[in-house]
Design a protein around this motif. Sequence first.
Motif, PDB file in Angstrom:
ATOM      1  N   MET A  16      -9.731  -0.025   0.259  1.00  0.00           N
ATOM      2  CA  MET A  16      -8.693   0.685   0.998  1.00  0.00           C
ATOM      3  C   MET A  16      -9.234   1.228   2.310  1.00  0.00           C
ATOM      4  SD  MET A  16      -6.040   0.233  -0.749  1.00  0.00           S
ATOM      5  CE  MET A  16      -4.903   1.345   0.015  1.00  0.00           C
ATOM      6  N   GLY A  17     -10.496   1.657   2.317  1.00  0.00           N
ATOM      7  CA  GLY A  17     -11.124   2.124   3.545  1.00  0.00           C
ATOM      8  C   GLY A  17     -11.217   1.032   4.582  1.00  0.00           C
ATOM      9  N   PHE A  18     -11.570  -0.172   4.143  1.00  0.00           N
ATOM     10  CA  PHE A  18     -11.650  -1.295   5.080  1.00  0.00           C
ATOM     11  C   PHE A  18     -10.285  -1.629   5.656  1.00  0.00           C
ATOM     12  CE2 PHE A  18     -11.232  -5.856   5.876  1.00  0.00           C
ATOM     13  CZ  PHE A  18     -12.146  -5.986   6.913  1.00  0.00           C
ATOM     14  N   LEU A  19      -9.257  -1.646   4.805  1.00  0.00           N
ATOM     15  CA  LEU A  19      -7.917  -1.957   5.295  1.00  0.00           C
ATOM     16  C   LEU A  19      -7.422  -0.888   6.273  1.00  0.00           C
ATOM     17  CD1 LEU A  19      -6.300  -3.270   2.006  1.00  0.00           C
ATOM     18  CD2 LEU A  19      -7.118  -4.607   3.950  1.00  0.00           C
ATOM     19  N   ALA A  20      -7.678   0.391   5.970  1.00  0.00           N
ATOM     20  CA  ALA A  20      -7.300   1.470   6.883  1.00  0.00           C
ATOM     21  C   ALA A  20      -8.087   1.375   8.185  1.00  0.00           C
ATOM     22  CB  ALA A  20      -7.526   2.823   6.222  1.00  0.00           C
ATOM     23  N   PHE A  21      -9.372   1.010   8.080  1.00  0.00           N
ATOM     24  CA  PHE A  21     -10.199   0.817   9.264  1.00  0.00           C
ATOM     25  C   PHE A  21      -9.632  -0.274  10.165  1.00  0.00           C
ATOM     26  CE2 PHE A  21     -13.452  -1.828  11.238  1.00  0.00           C
ATOM     27  CZ  PHE A  21     -14.082  -0.914  12.075  1.00  0.00           C
ATOM     28  N   ALA A  22      -9.223  -1.393   9.559  1.00  0.00           N
ATOM     29  CA  ALA A  22      -8.697  -2.518  10.344  1.00  0.00           C
ATOM     30  C   ALA A  22      -7.401  -2.140  11.055  1.00  0.00           C
ATOM     31  CB  ALA A  22      -8.471  -3.723   9.435  1.00  0.00           C
ATOM     32  N   VAL A  23      -6.522  -1.407  10.373  1.00  0.00           N
ATOM     33  CA  VAL A  23      -5.265  -0.994  10.995  1.00  0.00           C
ATOM     34  C   VAL A  23      -5.531  -0.006  12.125  1.00  0.00           C
ATOM     35  CG1 VAL A  23      -3.114   0.276  10.593  1.00  0.00           C
ATOM     36  CG2 VAL A  23      -3.864  -1.461   8.968  1.00  0.00           C
ATOM     37  N   ALA A  24      -6.395   0.973  11.876  1.00  0.00           N
ATOM     38  CA  ALA A  24      -6.703   1.966  12.908  1.00  0.00           C
ATOM     39  C   ALA A  24      -7.399   1.321  14.099  1.00  0.00           C
ATOM     40  CB  ALA A  24      -7.565   3.082  12.330  1.00  0.00           C
ATOM     41  N   ALA A  25      -8.297   0.387  13.831  1.00  0.00           N
ATOM     42  CA  ALA A  25      -9.018  -0.276  14.916  1.00  0.00           C
ATOM     43  C   ALA A  25      -8.090  -1.123  15.773  1.00  0.00           C
ATOM     44  CB  ALA A  25     -10.140  -1.137  14.351  1.00  0.00           C
ATOM     45  N   ALA A  26      -7.112  -1.760  15.156  1.00  0.00           N
ATOM     46  CA  ALA A  26      -6.165  -2.586  15.924  1.00  0.00           C
ATOM     47  C   ALA A  26      -5.365  -1.741  16.911  1.00  0.00           C
ATOM     48  CB  ALA A  26      -5.222  -3.318  14.973  1.00  0.00           C
ATOM     49  N   VAL A  27      -5.168  -0.480  16.583  1.00  0.00           N
ATOM     50  CA  VAL A  27      -4.417   0.409  17.474  1.00  0.00           C
ATOM     51  C   VAL A  27      -5.352   1.132  18.441  1.00  0.00           C
ATOM     52  CG1 VAL A  27      -2.970   2.476  17.534  1.00  0.00           C
ATOM     53  CG2 VAL A  27      -2.587   0.740  15.779  1.00  0.00           C
ATOM     54  N   GLU A  28      -6.456   1.657  17.935  1.00  0.00           N
ATOM     55  CA  GLU A  28      -7.289   2.548  18.733  1.00  0.00           C
ATOM     56  C   GLU A  28      -8.249   1.837  19.679  1.00  0.00           C
ATOM     57  OE1 GLU A  28      -9.121   5.550  16.351  1.00  0.00           O
ATOM     58  OE2 GLU A  28      -7.245   5.988  15.322  1.00  0.00           O
ATOM     59  N   TRP A  29      -8.715   0.649  19.362  1.00  0.00           N
ATOM     60  CA  TRP A  29      -9.643  -0.012  20.265  1.00  0.00           C
ATOM     61  C   TRP A  29      -9.010  -0.395  21.598  1.00  0.00           C
ATOM     62  CZ3 TRP A  29     -12.615  -3.553  16.342  1.00  0.00           C
ATOM     63  CH2 TRP A  29     -13.499  -2.765  15.608  1.00  0.00           C
ATOM     64  N   PRO A  30      -7.798  -0.961  21.644  1.00  0.00           N
ATOM     65  CA  PRO A  30      -7.197  -1.226  22.965  1.00  0.00           C
ATOM     66  C   PRO A  30      -6.917   0.062  23.742  1.00  0.00           C
ATOM     67  CG  PRO A  30      -6.082  -2.515  21.291  1.00  0.00           C
ATOM     68  CD  PRO A  30      -6.993  -1.568  20.575  1.00  0.00           C
ATOM     69  N   VAL A  31      -6.459   1.104  23.039  1.00  0.00           N
ATOM     70  CA  VAL A  31      -6.213   2.390  23.714  1.00  0.00           C
ATOM     71  C   VAL A  31      -7.530   2.948  24.242  1.00  0.00           C
ATOM     72  CG1 VAL A  31      -5.465   4.767  23.362  1.00  0.00           C
ATOM     73  CG2 VAL A  31      -4.157   2.899  22.361  1.00  0.00           C
ATOM     74  N   GLY A  32      -8.571   2.895  23.437  1.00  0.00           N
ATOM     75  CA  GLY A  32      -9.876   3.381  23.870  1.00  0.00           C
ATOM     76  C   GLY A  32     -10.430   2.601  25.045  1.00  0.00           C
ATOM     77  N   ALA A  33     -10.178   1.295  25.089  1.00  0.00           N
ATOM     78  CA  ALA A  33     -10.650   0.482  26.213  1.00  0.00           C
ATOM     79  C   ALA A  33      -9.965   0.886  27.515  1.00  0.00           C
ATOM     80  CB  ALA A  33     -10.414  -0.995  25.925  1.00  0.00           C
ATOM     81  N   VAL A  34      -8.683   1.194  27.448  1.00  0.00           N
ATOM     82  CA  VAL A  34      -7.963   1.631  28.648  1.00  0.00           C
ATOM     83  C   VAL A  34      -8.446   3.020  29.076  1.00  0.00           C
ATOM     84  CG1 VAL A  34      -5.694   2.283  29.550  1.00  0.00           C
ATOM     85  CG2 VAL A  34      -5.944   0.203  28.196  1.00  0.00           C
ATOM     86  N   VAL A  35      -8.624   3.915  28.120  1.00  0.00           N
ATOM     87  CA  VAL A  35      -9.094   5.265  28.445  1.00  0.00           C
ATOM     88  C   VAL A  35     -10.518   5.214  28.983  1.00  0.00           C
ATOM     89  CG1 VAL A  35      -9.660   7.517  27.441  1.00  0.00           C
ATOM     90  CG2 VAL A  35      -7.544   6.370  26.810  1.00  0.00           C
ATOM     91  N   TYR A  36     -11.332   4.295  28.480  1.00  0.00           N
ATOM     92  CA  TYR A  36     -12.727   4.160  28.912  1.00  0.00           C
ATOM     93  C   TYR A  36     -12.842   3.915  30.414  1.00  0.00           C
ATOM     94  CZ  TYR A  36     -17.555   2.538  29.074  1.00  0.00           C
ATOM     95  OH  TYR A  36     -18.882   2.394  29.378  1.00  0.00           O
ATOM     96  N   ILE A  37     -11.864   3.246  30.982  1.00  0.00           N
ATOM     97  CA  ILE A  37     -11.893   2.960  32.422  1.00  0.00           C
ATOM     98  C   ILE A  37     -11.945   4.262  33.224  1.00  0.00           C
ATOM     99  CG2 ILE A  37     -10.559   1.985  34.337  1.00  0.00           C
ATOM    100  CD1 ILE A  37      -9.472  -0.062  32.284  1.00  0.00           C
TER     101      ILE A  37
END
Length: 77
Positions: A29-50
């Motif tokens: 369940m942790g892996f599945l939650a990680f995958a869902v959170a990463a799909a949302v947060e990594w693109p947002v984090g990449a934009v904020v990183y700029i």
Amino acid sequence: MTTGVGVPICVQCGTRSNPCRCKVVGPTMGFLAFAVAAAVEWPVGAVVYIFRHMKGRRIMAHPATVVYPSVCRAFPI
């Protein structure tokens, strides 16, 4: 022979949180939650990183540092 996408199963052995010393539900369940959170947060984090490097790094690290451990600990088996 069947072809299809299987469900990821994660096993963590050597834990002291239950008598069997193995956990299956929590890490899976942790892996599945990680995958869902990463799909949302990594693109947002990449934009904020700029614009804000440290804030973007914290956003992108959130699934691995907060989501996975908290979900994994929520299930004792």
